[in-house]
Every structure is written in structure tokens, then in C-alpha cells.
Design a protein around this motif. Structure first.
Motif, mmCIF file in Angstrom:
data_model
loop_
_atom_site.group_PDB
_atom_site.id
_atom_site.type_symbol
_atom_site.label_atom_id
_atom_site.label_comp_id
_atom_site.label_asym_id
_atom_site.label_seq_id
_atom_site.Cartn_x
_atom_site.Cartn_y
_atom_site.Cartn_z
ATOM 1 N N GLU A 3 55.813 34.003 -32.867
ATOM 2 C CA GLU A 3 55.729 32.789 -32.061
ATOM 3 C C GLU A 3 56.160 33.087 -30.634
ATOM 4 N N ILE A 4 55.426 32.581 -29.661
ATOM 5 C CA ILE A 4 55.843 32.623 -28.266
ATOM 6 C C ILE A 4 56.514 31.289 -27.961
ATOM 7 N N ALA A 164 54.864 41.631 -23.475
ATOM 8 C CA ALA A 164 54.292 41.345 -24.788
ATOM 9 C C ALA A 164 52.886 40.822 -24.575
ATOM 10 N N ASP A 165 52.029 40.997 -25.572
ATOM 11 C CA ASP A 165 50.726 40.348 -25.489
ATOM 12 C C ASP A 165 50.754 39.055 -26.302
ATOM 13 N N ARG A 166 49.672 38.344 -26.333
ATOM 14 C CA ARG A 166 49.636 37.022 -26.968
ATOM 15 C C ARG A 166 49.833 37.097 -28.480
ATOM 16 N N ALA A 167 49.574 38.269 -29.062
ATOM 17 C CA ALA A 167 49.764 38.428 -30.502
ATOM 18 C C ALA A 167 51.219 38.732 -30.858
ATOM 19 N N ASP A 217 59.462 38.305 -34.577
ATOM 20 C CA ASP A 217 59.398 36.909 -34.995
ATOM 21 C C ASP A 217 59.186 35.957 -33.833
ATOM 22 N N LYS A 218 59.938 36.158 -32.742
ATOM 23 C CA LYS A 218 59.826 35.248 -31.611
ATOM 24 C C LYS A 218 59.895 36.021 -30.304
ATOM 25 N N VAL A 219 59.105 35.551 -29.344
ATOM 26 C CA VAL A 219 59.058 36.146 -28.003
ATOM 27 C C VAL A 219 59.222 35.039 -26.980
#
Length: 270
Positions: A3-4, A164-167, A217-219
Motif C-alpha cells: 500500500e502507498i 519506489a514504484d507504484r507496485a 507492506d507500506k510505502v
């Protein structure tokens, strides 16, 4: 699925009483500020394998109940004032360790085994204060003694990276200890300078230095998120600011003044 999220949401997922792994390179000072602002308490900090101003801030803010580390130091700026004061006061449980022991414990957790043998601390005085480290006869090879250290499986691994990328794939470059943290931890939270649209796993060249989203898990985006510490390849550390912290944090009042300014500055950056 990664999750972003916002920085506040990321910090809010760290619960009281959890164990938190933090690195010596790729330090999320932005998340450190958010944790302090969130008022989380009773953290069991695992330094991978040492720490500096990050651990000192968490200790000074009163949110650490236990720390496992081989050192907490501000480097050329001197000792870590709040860590040293807390050790003298007995304000938290100190689990003295070594760099190889911490990394071996993480490796054990990654491999899904209860312990990892290492030979380098045979004969060390540390064995007297670490009853969880066992000296055993080697079951294979030449007769001899080895030390087995328990697996270290942090509840949360927390670090900062360039992008980070969107994934949710994270570029960590050569800093494989960050991957070791993520492999061993139950959950991994990462702050980054930026989130990019390109796929970081799209080529062999770029993928070689990337932590796959499977382990994340989270960015949260947090520009200048390592300051005043360096982020390799992005910006140098602010040695003047670290030295100013070292001088101010020698007293409780000076520490509180520096911390207040730091928290205010982080809000402005965000």
C-alpha cells in the motif's frame, strides 16, 4: 499487496510493544519524527547492526523499553547523549550484541530456523550477559565450540530508500542489510524520496538493486526523509546539524528544544 500511504498512516501502523528493526544506512528520520508525534510507546528497538541519532531520538522521547544493538554513537560528533543517559539511569532493557550476531539472527528468521551458529564470539564476555546465546559443541566437522544465537524476527522493519514504484518495489542499491531486515520481519514499512512511474523490476540492470514488493507492506513518500543523516546516492549527511544535536542533547532541556525544532521542520517538508 503493498500500500502507498501517508507518512502518518505508516507511523500509525507501528503498535505499542512491537519490535522495530532500524538500520545504520537508509535511516527514516521522517518516520522517526512521525512515530514520536504519534505517541507510540514501549518499542523494542533492534539496531541493524548499530544506530546513531535515530535511536537516540527514540530513547530521548521515552518510547523505547528495550534495545538490542552493538553500538549507538554519533560518530565523529561523539557519544549518543540520550542513550548514554538512559543506560546510566536504567531506563530501558539493554540487550548488548555484536554486528555478526544481529545479522545472523536476522538470517535465521529469513531461513525459518530457530537459531544460527556463529564462531566469532566464542570466548566473549558477552556470553555472560546473553543467556539466550548458547555455547554448544559443533555437531558436524572438526570438534569445537560454536555459539548459537536465536532468530530475530522483528514485528516491523523500517527504513528509508531513494525511490519506489507504484507496485511497491523499492530501490535499495547495494545495501543488502535492508533486504535482510525485510526478509526477516513480519511487516516492512519504507519511506522514500519519491515514487516513480516506471517499473523498477523492468530490466535485469535495475532489478539487481531492488527489494521486491513481495516483502514490502507500506510505502510513504518523505522527501529529505533521512536528514540530517545521509542517503547514499541522493545527499550527504549534515554533519553540522548532527554536531549541534550532540551538543544540545547533553541536557534534557536541550534535547527537547532540538526535538521540537526537528518535528516542526519535518512538518514543513511534508
Amino acid at each position: 499487496m503493498t500500500e502507498i500511504v501517508s507518512l502518518e498512516t505508516l507511523a500509525g501502523e507501528v503498535r505499542p510493544g512491537q519490535s522495530l528493526a532500524i538500520p545504520v544506512t537508509g535511516v527514516s528520520m521522517a518516520a522517526t519524527a512521525a512515530l514520536i508525534e504519534a505517541g507510540v510507546r514501549d518499542l523494542k528497538v533492534i539496531c541493524v547492526p548499530i544506530s546513531s541519532i535515530q535511536a537516540d531520538l527514540l530513547i530521548g522521547a521515552g518510547i523505547v523499553s528495550e534495545i538490542e544493538t552493538s553500538a549507538v554513537s554519533l560518530g565523529e560528533a561523539g557519544g549518543a547523549p540520550r542513550f548514554n543517559a538512559a543506560v546510566r539511569a536504567g531506563s530501558f532493557a539493554l540487550r548488548d550484541s555484536t554486528c555478526p550476531a544481529i545479522l545472523a539472527g536476522l538470517l535465521a528468521a529469513q531461513k525459518g530456523v530457530p537459531f544460527m551458529p556463529i564462531a566469532g564470539i566464542v570466548g566473549s564476555d558477552l556470553l555472560q550477559v546473553r543467556p539466550d546465546w548458547k555455547l554448544i559443541d559443533s555437531p558436524v566437522g572438526e570438534p569445537g565450540k560454536v555459539v548459537v544465537v536465536p532468530a530475530i524476527a522483528p514485528d516491523v522493519a523500517l527504513f528509508h530508500a531513494p525511490e519506489a514504484d507504484r507496485a511497491g518495489n523499492i530501490r535499495i542499491g547495494r545495501h543488502r542489510e535492508l533486504a535482510a531486515m525485510a526478509y526477516a520481519a513480519k511487516r516492512t514499512f519504507v519511506t522514500v524520496e519519491r515514487i516513480v512511474e516506471r517499473n523498477l523490476m523492468s530490466s535485469e540492470e535495475s532489478a539487481a538493486g531492488v527489494l521486491p514488493s513481495l516483502y514490502v507492506d507500506k510505502v510513504a513518500a518523505a522527501p529529505r526523509g533521512a536528514w540530517p543523516l545521509p542517503l547514499p546516492g541522493e545527499y550527504p549527511g549534515d554533519d553540522v546539524e548532527v554536531a549541534r544535536y550532540a551538543a544540545m542533547a547533553r541536557s534534557e532541556e536541550g534535547f527537547r528544544a532540538w526535538l521540537s525544532g526537528f518535528l516542526t521542520q519535518r512538518k514543513q517538508v511534508a
